[in-house]
Enzyme design. Structure first.
Site, PDB file in Angstrom:
ATOM      1  N   PHE A  38       0.852  -1.177  -0.040  1.00 16.55           N
ATOM      2  CA  PHE A  38      -0.053   0.037   0.011  1.00 16.55           C
ATOM      3  C   PHE A  38       0.849   1.260   0.130  1.00 16.55           C
ATOM      4  O   PHE A  38       0.219   2.465  -0.004  1.00 16.55           O
ATOM      5  CB  PHE A  38      -1.174   0.059   1.225  1.00 16.55           C
ATOM      6  CG  PHE A  38      -0.315   0.367   2.528  1.00 16.55           C
ATOM      7  CD1 PHE A  38       0.364  -0.913   3.091  1.00 16.55           C
ATOM      8  CD2 PHE A  38      -0.283   1.460   2.893  1.00 16.55           C
ATOM      9  CE1 PHE A  38       0.754  -0.836   4.484  1.00 16.55           C
ATOM     10  CE2 PHE A  38       0.518   1.536   4.403  1.00 16.55           C
ATOM     11  CZ  PHE A  38       0.991   0.412   4.954  1.00 16.55           C
ATOM     12  N   ALA A  39       2.088   1.093   0.043  1.00 16.42           N
ATOM     13  CA  ALA A  39       2.969   2.387   0.124  1.00 16.42           C
ATOM     14  C   ALA A  39       4.491   1.798  -0.325  1.00 16.42           C
ATOM     15  O   ALA A  39       4.798   0.597  -0.381  1.00 16.42           O
ATOM     16  CB  ALA A  39       3.101   2.869   1.533  1.00 16.42           C
ATOM     17  N   THR A  40       5.125   2.897  -0.883  1.00 16.43           N
ATOM     18  CA  THR A  40       6.784   2.666  -1.208  1.00 16.43           C
ATOM     19  C   THR A  40       7.437   3.633  -0.527  1.00 16.43           C
ATOM     20  O   THR A  40       7.212   4.863  -0.317  1.00 16.43           O
ATOM     21  CB  THR A  40       6.831   2.859  -2.464  1.00 16.43           C
ATOM     22  OG1 THR A  40       5.841   2.137  -3.435  1.00 16.43           O
ATOM     23  CG2 THR A  40       8.307   2.012  -2.866  1.00 16.43           C
ATOM     24  N   ASP A 167      14.151  13.248  12.031  1.00 15.57           N
ATOM     25  CA  ASP A 167      13.484  13.239  10.736  1.00 15.57           C
ATOM     26  C   ASP A 167      12.176  13.498  10.983  1.00 15.57           C
ATOM     27  O   ASP A 167      11.223  12.788  10.245  1.00 15.57           O
ATOM     28  CB  ASP A 167      13.750  12.136   9.680  1.00 15.57           C
ATOM     29  CG  ASP A 167      13.516  12.612   8.320  1.00 15.57           C
ATOM     30  OD1 ASP A 167      13.317  13.799   8.213  1.00 15.57           O
ATOM     31  OD2 ASP A 167      13.150  11.571   7.603  1.00 15.57           O
TER      32      ASP A 167
HETATM   33  N1  LIG Z   1       2.920   1.213  10.353  1.00  6.49           N
HETATM   34  C1  LIG Z   1       2.522   1.732   9.309  1.00  6.49           C
HETATM   35  N2  LIG Z   1       0.994   2.118   9.240  1.00  6.49           N
HETATM   36  C2  LIG Z   1       0.417   2.745   8.391  1.00  6.49           C
HETATM   37  N3  LIG Z   1       0.971   3.433   7.169  1.00  6.49           N
HETATM   38  C3  LIG Z   1       2.282   3.228   7.213  1.00  6.49           C
HETATM   39  C4  LIG Z   1       3.071   2.461   8.289  1.00  6.49           C
HETATM   40  N4  LIG Z   1       4.405   2.517   8.043  1.00  6.49           N
HETATM   41  C5  LIG Z   1       4.554   3.343   6.770  1.00  6.49           C
HETATM   42  N5  LIG Z   1       3.482   3.774   6.508  1.00  6.49           N
HETATM   43  C6  LIG Z   1       3.071   4.420   5.319  1.00  6.49           C
HETATM   44  O1  LIG Z   1       4.248   4.305   4.127  1.00  6.49           O
HETATM   45  C7  LIG Z   1       4.626   5.604   4.174  1.00  6.49           C
HETATM   46  C8  LIG Z   1       6.280   5.403   3.957  1.00  6.49           C
HETATM   47  O2  LIG Z   1       6.761   4.880   5.148  1.00  6.49           O
HETATM   48  P1  LIG Z   1       8.193   4.889   5.759  1.00  6.49           P
HETATM   49  O3  LIG Z   1       8.286   6.668   5.875  1.00  6.49           O
HETATM   50  O4  LIG Z   1       8.192   4.233   7.020  1.00  6.49           O
HETATM   51  O5  LIG Z   1       9.210   4.521   4.434  1.00  6.49           O
HETATM   52  P2  LIG Z   1      10.414   4.551   4.229  1.00  6.49           P
HETATM   53  O6  LIG Z   1      10.821   3.440   3.607  1.00  6.49           O
HETATM   54  O7  LIG Z   1      11.212   4.799   5.438  1.00  6.49           O
HETATM   55  O8  LIG Z   1      10.233   5.726   3.263  1.00  6.49           O
HETATM   56  P3  LIG Z   1      11.504   6.911   2.984  1.00  6.49           P
HETATM   57  O9  LIG Z   1      12.762   6.068   2.541  1.00  6.49           O
HETATM   58  O10 LIG Z   1      10.855   7.746   1.599  1.00  6.49           O
HETATM   59  O11 LIG Z   1      11.503   7.780   4.325  1.00  6.49           O
HETATM   60  C9  LIG Z   1       4.202   6.352   5.383  1.00  6.49           C
HETATM   61  O12 LIG Z   1       4.120   7.749   4.892  1.00  6.49           O
HETATM   62  C10 LIG Z   1       2.893   5.963   5.665  1.00  6.49           C
HETATM   63  O13 LIG Z   1       2.085   6.479   4.708  1.00  6.49           O
END
Ligand SMILES: Nc1ncnc2c1ncn2[C@@H]1O[C@H](COP(=O)(O)OP(=O)(O)OP(=O)(O)O)[C@@H](O)[C@H]1O
EC number: 2.7.11.1
Length: 560
Positions: A38-40, A167
């Site tokens: 659902f997200a990247t 961050d």
């Molecule tokens: N535990 C969670 N519950 C719901 N949504 C989540 C959760 N973890 C992440 N997401 C969704 O996924 C998105 C990206 O998550 P996250 O920032 O943890 O990823 P990342 O790999 O660290 O991204 P980046 O490298 O761009 O910082 C978040 O903005 C959120 O919308």
């Protein structure tokens, strides 16, 4: 015929997509079932997941095992965010709730011969960024301060555990319950830094780490993340949430300018803040000013008095609600130099073929700089191993660094060695600004610190006894903050001139594309889409060209 040169290993890779229903047997003897993506994230994919036989949805972050960013998070979660650790803290502090996720599971699995790292945490309802966007780019002062109180609670835990988050931003704050701002949870520990070895010694290579528009003065100077820096970052966020903007949004692509603007802003407090938050009651602006004051007066290695700060924030939140009732007809204040309301913004557009063509007109790429990873550099063995694979012709590298002293971030993906055309440079700069304006700095920018050699897995060293006053920062007669680190303070912004924008080699590599400043400015998820589209379009073009024998592809071939 000379032996074929092995292609340089990529720094980070986007995880392959794991199919829904794939089962992972965890070391704890539990089986987890991968759900929909659902997200990247920067390099990983974020899926829902469930435990075999249960319906409770959780979140699984997946990255190739060779990547560093998720490893950093896994290390932080294992060190300080296990469920029992958080429960013990709550008991000791006599609190019912804390705005932090806990680790459910982590490990490796093999998928189509690829070794993948996974981490499972609870699933939350929505991100604060999504709420802010849905709300036209701003939030009420009351809601913002309610979130800030949760974040301070989370930071207090992290700081007590000798970690700085580094961050804080709306994209890294999730709401447990939709529309309940008091359920805000701080996530994403990809930049979290253990502070035990912090010394107030800026390193240019680290300068501007973090999310540029929010990052702290310490980070701009090149110091490692600090406790006071977290508070400063939160204060910038509060201004962003309440006013919908920040005075330096339009300079986002030039970290030195952002740093300059922040210094002027902080030096001019409280007036500079009052001129932005014109409609807010005094306790609200007073509370944010106090955050900056506390941050400024706290020594680099010292902890912040969170109890005092949280009291201020709670009081301000109460007065904000009263103020909101009194001034219900008021419109949110906006800085005229900043981005328009989010609502009116177009989605980042994919460049037209013409623009694309112009950018593809490249000169041979002379060097590949291991400079900016879009996430914290994980200074562990694994990462170092990867870093070694990036080839930088020594002569070019040292000359560049010495002669220009330009922050390394400016060279990424650019053919600066052939830079001659002002006009093209301007155009590209404008383009990045435009991209930046589409979505202000929601992506962390990290400059590699290969020299630090610090690993998240390092055992804590002897606690730093450096209790130096924050003498590196003083006010001059005009009341502006002057930092006594001349080499790092407001370094002249070198105008980087680009003959062309993104080289074909960069376009061919999703990893390289990720580091292009404009691309970094896309929101999470969109980055991957844009990168995928750009790469696909480039590959298509290349394939078409290869079928035309008359095409002179000298620029491309010399880059290989
Ligand atoms: N535990 C969670 N519950 C719901 N949504 C989540 C959760 N973890 C992440 N997401 C969704 O996924 C998105 C990206 O998550 P996250 O920032 O943890 O990823 P990342 O790999 O660290 O991204 P980046 O490298 O761009 O910082 C978040 O903005 C959120 O919308």
């Amino acid at each position: 015929m000379p032996p074929k040169k092995a292609a340089p290993k990529k720094l980070h890779e986007l995880a392959p997509e794991v199919r829904v229903g794939f089962k992972i047997d965890d070391i704890s003897k539990k089986t987890f079932i991968v759900g929909k993506q659902f997200a990247t994230g920067g390099f990983g994919r974020i899926h829902t997941c469930t435990e075999g036989g249960k319906s409770q949805q959780m979140v699984m972050k997946i990255e190739p095992s060779t990547n560093g960013p998720l490893l950093t998070e896994v290390v932080v979660f294992n060190r300080i965010l296990k469920k029992d650790m958080i429960e013990n803290y709550k008991k000791a502090k006599k609190i019912q709730w804390i705005g932090l996720p806990h680790l459910i599971a982590n490990g490796y699995f093999t998928y189509n011969n690829d070794k993948m790292r996974y981490m499972i945490i609870p699933k939350y309802a929505t991100s604060l960024e999504a709420v802010r966007e849905a709300n036209g780019g701003s939030l009420s002062a009351k809601d913002s301060l309610t979130v800030a109180d949760c974040v301070l609670g989370a930071l207090e835990y992290l700081h007590d555990s000798d970690y700085a988050h580094a961050d804080v931003k709306a994209a890294n704050i999730l709401l447990e319950k939709p529309n309940d701002f008091s359920s805000a949870v701080l996530v994403d520990f990809g930049l979290a830094h253990r502070t035990t070895n912090n010394v107030d010694k800026p390193d240019k290579k680290r300068a501007h780490n973090g999310t540029c528009i929010f990052t702290s003065t310490d980070a701009h100077r090149g110091n490692n993340p600090s406790f006071r820096g977290d508070v400063e970052i939160l204060a910038y966020n509060l201004i962003m949430w309440i006013s919908g903007s920040l005075p330096w949004l339009s300079f986002e692509a030039s970290p030195d300018k952002v740093f300059d603007a922040k210094q002027k802003f902080v030096g001019g407090l409280p007036g500079t803040l009052q001129s932005i938050l014109t409609n807010q009651p005094a306790p609200v602006t007073g509370c944010i000013t106090t955050m900056f004051d506390i941050s400024r007066k706290t020594d680099y290695t010292h902890k912040v008095d969170m109890a005092k700060l949280r009291k201020k924030v709670t009081e301000a939140a109460q007065s904000a609600s009263t103020g909101a009732q009194k001034k219900s007809k008021m419109t949110p204040s906006r800085d005229t130099t900043t981005t328009p309301k989010r609502k009116t913004q177009r989605a980042p557009k994919v460049e037209s073929e013409d623009e694309e063509e112009e950018e593809i007109e490249v000169k041979p790429k002379k060097k590949v700089l291991k400079v900016q990873k879009s996430r914290k550099v994980v200074e562990d063995d694994e990462e170092e191993e990867e870093d070694k694979e990036v080839i930088i012709p020594k002569s070019t590298r040292s000359r560049k660094t010495k002669e220009e002293g330009t922050p390394r971030s400016f060279h990424l993906g650019m053919t600066s060695s052939t830079a001659t055309s002002d006009r093209v440079a301007k155009k590209i700069e404008m383009k990045y600004k435009r991209l930046a304006n589409n979505k202000p700095s929601l992506v962390p920018v990290t400059v590699a610190d290969a020299s630090s050699g610090e690993s998240p897995d390092d055992e804590p060293g002897p606690s730093s006894r450096v209790v130096k006053k924050r003498t590196s920062e003083e006010r001059d007669v005009k009341g502006e903050v002057q930092l006594k680190t001349p080499a790092l303070v407001s370094p002249a912004v070198k105008k980087t001139k680009y003959k062309s924008g993104i080289s074909s080699a960069t376009k061919a590599s999703p990893t390289e594309l990720r580091r292009v400043p404009g691309v970094r400015n896309f929101p999470k998820g969109r980055r991957s889409m844009i990168i995928k589209e750009t790469s696909a379009r480039y590959q298509e073009k290349r394939a078409t060209r290869n079928t035309k024998p008359t095409f002179d592809d000298s620029s491309c071939s010399s880059e290989v």
